[in-house]
Design an enzyme around this catalytic site. Structure first.
Site, PDB file in Angstrom:
ATOM      1  N   GLY B  36       0.801  -1.225   0.000  1.00 41.52           N
ATOM      2  CA  GLY B  36       0.000   0.000   0.000  1.00 41.52           C
ATOM      3  C   GLY B  36       0.831   1.269   0.000  1.00 41.52           C
ATOM      4  O   GLY B  36       0.278   2.357  -0.182  1.00 41.52           O
ATOM      5  N   CYS B 245     -27.638  -9.246 -16.109  1.00 43.41           N
ATOM      6  CA  CYS B 245     -27.087  -8.876 -17.422  1.00 43.41           C
ATOM      7  C   CYS B 245     -28.099  -9.291 -18.492  1.00 43.41           C
ATOM      8  O   CYS B 245     -28.605 -10.419 -18.495  1.00 43.41           O
ATOM      9  CB  CYS B 245     -25.767  -9.597 -17.648  1.00 43.41           C
ATOM     10  SG  CYS B 245     -25.180  -9.498 -19.355  1.00 43.41           S
ATOM     11  N   CYS B 248     -26.331 -12.331 -20.676  1.00 39.78           N
ATOM     12  CA  CYS B 248     -25.968 -13.637 -20.125  1.00 39.78           C
ATOM     13  C   CYS B 248     -26.716 -13.949 -18.848  1.00 39.78           C
ATOM     14  O   CYS B 248     -26.562 -15.016 -18.279  1.00 39.78           O
ATOM     15  CB  CYS B 248     -24.464 -13.738 -19.897  1.00 39.78           C
ATOM     16  SG  CYS B 248     -23.892 -12.907 -18.402  1.00 39.78           S
ATOM     17  N   CYS B 270     -22.941  -7.050 -18.955  1.00 44.38           N
ATOM     18  CA  CYS B 270     -21.681  -7.226 -18.225  1.00 44.38           C
ATOM     19  C   CYS B 270     -20.606  -6.298 -18.764  1.00 44.38           C
ATOM     20  O   CYS B 270     -20.419  -6.195 -19.979  1.00 44.38           O
ATOM     21  CB  CYS B 270     -21.160  -8.651 -18.393  1.00 44.38           C
ATOM     22  SG  CYS B 270     -22.061  -9.877 -17.463  1.00 44.38           S
ATOM     23  N   CYS B 276     -18.896 -12.402 -19.759  1.00 47.53           N
ATOM     24  CA  CYS B 276     -20.190 -12.506 -20.413  1.00 47.53           C
ATOM     25  C   CYS B 276     -20.151 -13.568 -21.518  1.00 47.53           C
ATOM     26  O   CYS B 276     -21.035 -14.425 -21.615  1.00 47.53           O
ATOM     27  CB  CYS B 276     -20.572 -11.141 -20.986  1.00 47.53           C
ATOM     28  SG  CYS B 276     -22.333 -10.939 -21.295  1.00 47.53           S
TER      29      CYS B 276
END
Lengths: 261, 297, 366
Positions: B36, B245, B248, B270, B276
């Site tokens: 980080g 979605c 899909c 998606c 997808c």
């Protein structure tokens, strides 16, 4: 109020600061007891702001030391603290009330956020609790708690000063530095603010180092006075004694000019 | 290296010279050692503009080997122009195999998304980062923000979140949502939607972040604690969609809104194109989709 | 039926092809040669070399041609190429006192050693469009005076320094490596070597605006042009293995030494201070702007109050580079639909919440 038997909270030892050839302040020593209010008075350029900055660790002295008794009882030289320790001290055990509230507040952040910042800075992560505490403090400094989400820009000068005080006191500091806290305010607003400060100081047992050029402010708030001229402390003593029976010619002049006014 | 010579005359494997790559790898190693923490590195000028992924490209160039398989996505999609351009860059300069299949890739360079499929231990996710400093918009000065990080003074960040709740009733940050990495450094996860934040936590893959213009590299080593900042009584919540979605039928993926006509018609699909496609190939069909046949290719 | 957007690769290839076509323009007009650019657009070449941080007139001309005359794009091409070049080391410090002077002017002294040499300058021309140039032209050959190439012309600031009237240039520390922000990331506070390097490759427009702002009171520093000189300077390189100094050739440089308001105190005698500007080629505007900004950035070191943008090191150094700036500004063209989607969803949620609130608590929605 002043507990003289306890060991001092803050001790200044021979503090000096020079700006080139000009004296900022020279060889200043004193001890501040817990709960004691000390006023530093003098006209502008007398070195009182330099002294305040030295005491609060914002300016390193050319010689001398400032010793502070930490919450764990250990007394430390401010110069020996790491940056992290000094900053932690400044946002927990100390407060700093500026003459210009915009230097002491985040003007773009709501009143609640201003008060809450110190709490979040020491790890408080409960929104509801932070907000309750902020409300409590707003009421304590006589600001309508309904204004918790307003920004300081929407506040009057007196309210800003009161908000600044609340923001500082939320972590229960033991020592507050005040730089002309009532400067630039109307007389009636000033009187109300002084009353508030006097009440809080007594209730919370705060020690205060107060810089002011206004002797009436010093008389109302302080227990003791240091009179500064050209960077030197020329007279010191209990406030009533100094103001009623000034020894130094310069102090006499200061006192008489206030009385005459 | 001879491969490169054929592909992109006059340039080293993956464009950067070996000395520069070593310098970048040192920065990456340091970043992994201090999760980080933003490690300054001597970012080079690349043949694509700053802000278009130069940081990610340099990190990818530094870690890429001839046997790596590279996937590049932008907004979750393999076929957006910038993803195509960066993929072609590495095809030309490194001659490595590229793929759109998340599972097949060993290095995935991304802008603004984390793939939906769970990443594995052998994979490295390289993020393109525009502004690495999470405190930048609270404090413009680098000298000050570095001090705040050094002292772990993050109160200001919470003030901002507090203000959001006070004003809107909830934290109004939807992307580039700040996280605390390994309980020490507050980090900007790059402008991924906060939907993706939980995927960073304890990920098996190494996550590297490159900011070219700002000259910073940082990292989340595998299996590292990554916590989105929040309040106890206003916990972080990932975005949820109230519909699947359209193509899909996935209910657990991040969706893009697509405007289908000029009468307010719209559909949600998606954002992760490979996800997808995979689902449709497996036979999943959304409300507006149709079954995939061989002919659809 | 919705079909996801595809075909990015072909679109990009076609766009590039179209770009090439547009670059060429009308094919009935003869194609411009890089030699023509190098010779006849020489000031553009100078700017591209300066901000591209690479001295190569031929490459700069090629970049300008490829970039269709977009100089920032050309600088970008040069910078990206520069990345791939190996680094051998640093030259010996250039000796501008030994410059073969083509132009040298001072605004602080009426005359100076070597005289005021105007050289090729736009100064004092009337900016009238010369319609004759629309056709081909054959200008008269220049008038030249005999030049003693061995003669050295001391810089005006050296003359002031002899009388101790201007601060000394800090002595170089041979042990200390010269900073290079293309090899080490810039950290703040930055020392003057890095600041000067940053300014030397900074955007001319940015430097000009900042320099101008100091003149208008945002960080005034009372500048006088001590000297501007332009001409050829030899570049030498030391090969430690051989103990030899070899000449690599000559480069054209423009140097501006600004003489600025003095500093002094009760203990120190008053002295003028310096601002410094240098560029490849003949880039007088940029050298002057650079020297103004260099002097403004020295405010801290000289004990002046820092209140203006030009004095703010982080502000100036972080925003001077036009390649960084143009990249980040232009990256807004890239798709942001994931982030936008997130914001859109939040906006809708907030509007819904307000509606619910005003239905259940009409007073709270005020």
């Amino acid at each position: 109020m002043t507990n003289l038997s306890a060991s001092p909270l803050l001790v200044a030892e021979g503090l000096s600061k020079f700006y080139g050839l000009r004296i900022g302040c020279r060889n200043v020593s004193f001890a501040l007891q817990p709960g004691e209010v000390l006023a530093i008075v003098g006209e502008s350029g007398s070195g009182k702001t330099t002294l305040l900055n030295l005491l609060s660790g914002q300016l390193p002295p050319d010689s001398g030391a400032v010793r502070y008794r930490m919450r764990d009882g250990e007394t430390k030289n401010l110069l020996d603290l790491t940056e992290a320790e000094r900053r932690f001290l400044a946002r927990t055990d100390w407060g700093f009330v500026h003459q210009d509230a915009s230097n002491g507040l985040r003007m773009g952040v709501s009143a609640g956020g201003n008060i809450g910042e110190r709490l979040m800075g020491v790890g408080d992560r409960h929104y509801g609790r932070i907000r309750e505490t902020a409300r409590g403090w707003l009421e304590r400094v006589e600001i309508d708690a309904a204004r918790i989400d307003d920004k300081p820009t929407q506040f009057s000068g007196g309210m800003r000063q009161r908000l600044q005080i609340a923001r500082n006191l939320v972590t229960h500091p033991r020592l507050v530095f005040m730089d002309e806290p009532t400067g630039g305010l109307d007389v009636s607003v000033q009187a109300r603010l002084l009353d508030l400060i006097r009440g809080l100081v007594a209730d919370l047992g705060l020690a205060v180092v107060l810089v002011t050029h206004d002797l009436s402010v010093a008389r109302l708030l302080s227990h003791r006075i240091l009179v500064m001229k050209d960077g030197h402390v020329i007279e010191a003593g209990l406030t009533d004694r100094v103001l009623d029976d000034p020894q130094e010619a310069y102090t006499q002049l200061l006192v008489s000019s206030v009385l005459a006014a | 290296m001879s491969r490169t010579a054929e592909n992109y005359r006059g340039y080293n494997f993956a464009y950067l010279d070996e000395q520069t790559k070593r310098m970048i790898r040192r920065a990456i190693l340091k970043a992994i050692a201090i999760p980080g923490y933003q490690v300054p590195f001597a970012s080079r000028e690349m043949p694509m503009p700053y802000g278009w992924g130069t940081g990610g490209v340099q990190v990818t160039a530094a870690i890429l080997g001839p046997s790596d398989v590279l996937k590049v996505i932008d907004q979750g999609a393999d076929d957006t122009t910038n993803a195509v351009s960066i993929r072609q860059f590495f095809e030309k300069t490194a001659g490595v195999e590229t793929t759109t299949e998340t599972g097949k890739a060993t290095v995935i360079q991304t802008r603004h998304r984390i793939p939906e499929a769970k990443l594995q231990a052998h994979q490295v996710l390289v993020y393109q980062v525009p502004i690495p400093e999470p405190l930048r918009f609270l404090e413009p000065r680098e000298t000050e923000t570095r001090t705040l990080h050094a002292l772990a003074e993050y109160g200001l960040m919470h003030v901002r979140l507090y203000e959001d709740i006070a004003r809107h009733g909830h934290i109004a940050k939807t992307y580039a949502y700040p996280v605390l990495v390994a309980d020490r450094y507050v980090m900007d996860p790059s402008p991924i939607p906060k939907f993706d934040n939980p995927k960073m936590h304890e990920s098996a893959a190494l996550q590297l972040f490159g900011a070219g213009r700002e000259k910073r590299i940082y990292a989340i080593p595998p299996h590292t604690r990554v916590v989105s900042l929040d309040f106890e009584d206003h916990p972080f919540e990932a975005t949820k969609f109230d519909q699947p979605c359209a193509l899909c039928g996935a209910t657990d993926s991040y969706l893009d809104e697509v405007i289908t006509d000029d009468r307010g018609g719209r559909m949600f699909v998606c954002s992760d194109t490979h996800h997808c496609e995979t689902r449709r190939a497996e036979g999943h069909v959304g409300p507006l989709g149709m079954p995939v046949t061989e002919a659809a290719e | 039926m919705y079909v996801a957007v595809k075909g990015g690769e072909r679109a990009i290839a076609n766009a590039h092809r179209l770009l090439e076509h547009e670059r060429r323009g009308d094919r009935n007009v003869p194609e411009i040669g890089t030699g023509q650019i190098e010779q006849q657009l020489s000031l553009a070449v100078d700017r591209v070399m300066s901000e591209g941080s690479l001295h190569d007139r031929g490459l700069a001309a090629l970049a300008i041609k490829q970039a269709r005359g977009d100089l920032i794009e050309a600088i970008f091409l040069i910078r990206a190429y520069r990345t791939t070049l190996p680094r051998f080391g640093f030259s010996v410090p250039l000796d501008t006192a030994g410059m073969a002077i083509r132009r040298s002017i001072s605004s602080t002294y009426k005359d100076l050693p070597g005289g005021q040499v105007l050289g090729p300058t736009f100064d004092y021309t009337h900016r009238l469009l010369d319609f004759a140039l629309a056709a081909e032209s054959e200008p008269a050959a220049p008038v030249t005076a005999p030049v003693d190439t061995e003669e050295r012309f001391p810089r005006v600031t050296d003359l002031l320094a002899q009388d101790d009237l201007i601060e000394r240039n800090p002595p170089g520390d041979p042990e200390k490596p010269v900073g290079d922000l293309t090899r080490e990331p810039l950290a703040f506070p930055a020392e003057r070597d890095l600041r000067l390097q940053n300014l030397a490759r900074g955007d001319e427009g940015f430097l000009l605006a900042l320099g101008y702002s100091t003149q208008r009171g945002y960080g005034r520093n009372h500048p006088f042009v001590g000297e501007i000189r332009m001409g050829e300077v030899e570049v030498e390189f030391e090969i430690p293995e051989l103990g030899l100094i070899v000449s690599l050739g000559v480069v054209t440089l423009t140097e501006c030494q600004m003489v600025n308001q003095f500093k002094g105190s009760l203990t120190e005698p008053a002295k003028f201070t310096r601002g410094y500007g240098l560029s490849f080629g003949h880039c007088e505007r940029r050298a002057m702007s650079m020297s103004l900004v260099d002097r403004a950035l020295r405010a801290g070191e000289l004990g002046e109050e820092r209140t203006s943008p030009a004095q703010d090191e982080e502000f100036v150094l972080s925003h001077s580079d036009n390649i960084q700036a143009t990249g980040f500004v232009e990256h807004l063209k890239l798709p942001h639909y994931v982030d936008f989607q997130a914001e859109l969803a939040l906006l809708r949620q907030m509007r819904r919440e307000l509606e619910t609130r005003s239905i259940t608590h009409p007073e709270a929605a005020e």
